[in-house]
Write a protein that holds these residues in place. Structure first.
Motif, short mmCIF file in Angstrom:
data_model
loop_
_atom_site.label_atom_id
_atom_site.label_comp_id
_atom_site.label_asym_id
_atom_site.label_seq_id
_atom_site.Cartn_x
_atom_site.Cartn_y
_atom_site.Cartn_z
N HIS A 1 -3.34 14.38 10.40
CA HIS A 1 -4.72 13.88 10.37
C HIS A 1 -4.94 12.82 9.30
O HIS A 1 -6.06 12.63 8.85
CB HIS A 1 -5.71 15.04 10.16
CG HIS A 1 -5.49 16.19 11.08
ND1 HIS A 1 -5.73 16.10 12.43
CD2 HIS A 1 -5.04 17.43 10.85
CE1 HIS A 1 -5.45 17.26 13.00
NE2 HIS A 1 -5.01 18.09 12.06
N SER A 2 -3.90 12.12 8.89
CA SER A 2 -4.05 11.11 7.85
C SER A 2 -4.59 9.81 8.44
O SER A 2 -4.48 9.56 9.64
CB SER A 2 -2.72 10.84 7.15
OG SER A 2 -1.88 10.08 7.99
N SER A 3 -5.16 8.99 7.59
CA SER A 3 -5.66 7.68 8.00
C SER A 3 -4.57 6.61 7.87
O SER A 3 -4.82 5.45 8.15
CB SER A 3 -6.87 7.30 7.16
OG SER A 3 -6.53 7.33 5.79
N PHE B 1 0.84 -1.20 0.00
CA PHE B 1 0.00 0.00 0.00
C PHE B 1 0.87 1.24 0.00
O PHE B 1 2.05 1.19 0.31
CB PHE B 1 -0.97 0.01 1.19
CG PHE B 1 -0.33 0.13 2.54
CD1 PHE B 1 -0.24 1.36 3.18
CD2 PHE B 1 0.15 -0.99 3.19
CE1 PHE B 1 0.33 1.47 4.43
CE2 PHE B 1 0.74 -0.89 4.45
CZ PHE B 1 0.83 0.35 5.07
N ILE B 2 0.27 2.37 -0.38
CA ILE B 2 0.95 3.66 -0.40
C ILE B 2 0.65 4.34 0.92
O ILE B 2 -0.51 4.63 1.22
CB ILE B 2 0.47 4.54 -1.58
CG1 ILE B 2 0.61 3.79 -2.91
CG2 ILE B 2 1.20 5.87 -1.60
CD1 ILE B 2 2.02 3.43 -3.29
N MET B 3 1.65 4.59 1.73
CA MET B 3 1.48 5.15 3.05
C MET B 3 1.32 6.67 2.99
O MET B 3 1.99 7.33 2.21
CB MET B 3 2.68 4.80 3.93
CG MET B 3 2.52 5.25 5.37
SD MET B 3 3.90 4.75 6.41
CE MET B 3 5.10 5.99 5.98
#
Length: 74
Positions: free
Chosen positions: A25-27, A18-20
């Motif tokens: 406030h990121s998920s 996945f792209i982190m």
């Protein structure tokens, strides 16, 4: 999805990942947002009411090319 072929070198066997996103406030993961980028008053992207899709990411085990797919709305 190991039967996917790399569009760069043609080899089979892409590795899932996945792209982190580690911004404020990121998920924790990135999403694809429909439409061109529009910035708000404070410089951030306008997101209200726009569809956001989770991104499935795969890396070729041979040439390390990344393949990205927008899979489902989040």
């Amino acid at each position: 999805m190991s039967n996917l072929r790399c569009t760069h070198c043609g080899e089979e066997g892409l590795e899932a990942g996945f792209i982190m996103d580690s911004g404020e406030h990121s998920s924790g993961f990135a999403r694809w947002v429909e439409g061109a980028l529009e910035r708000g008053v404070f410089g951030g992207a306008k997101l209200f009411g726009r569809p956001k899709w989770e991104i499935d990411a795969y890396r070729c085990r041979y040439c390390h090319h990344l393949e990205l797919f927008a899979s489902r709305p989040s």
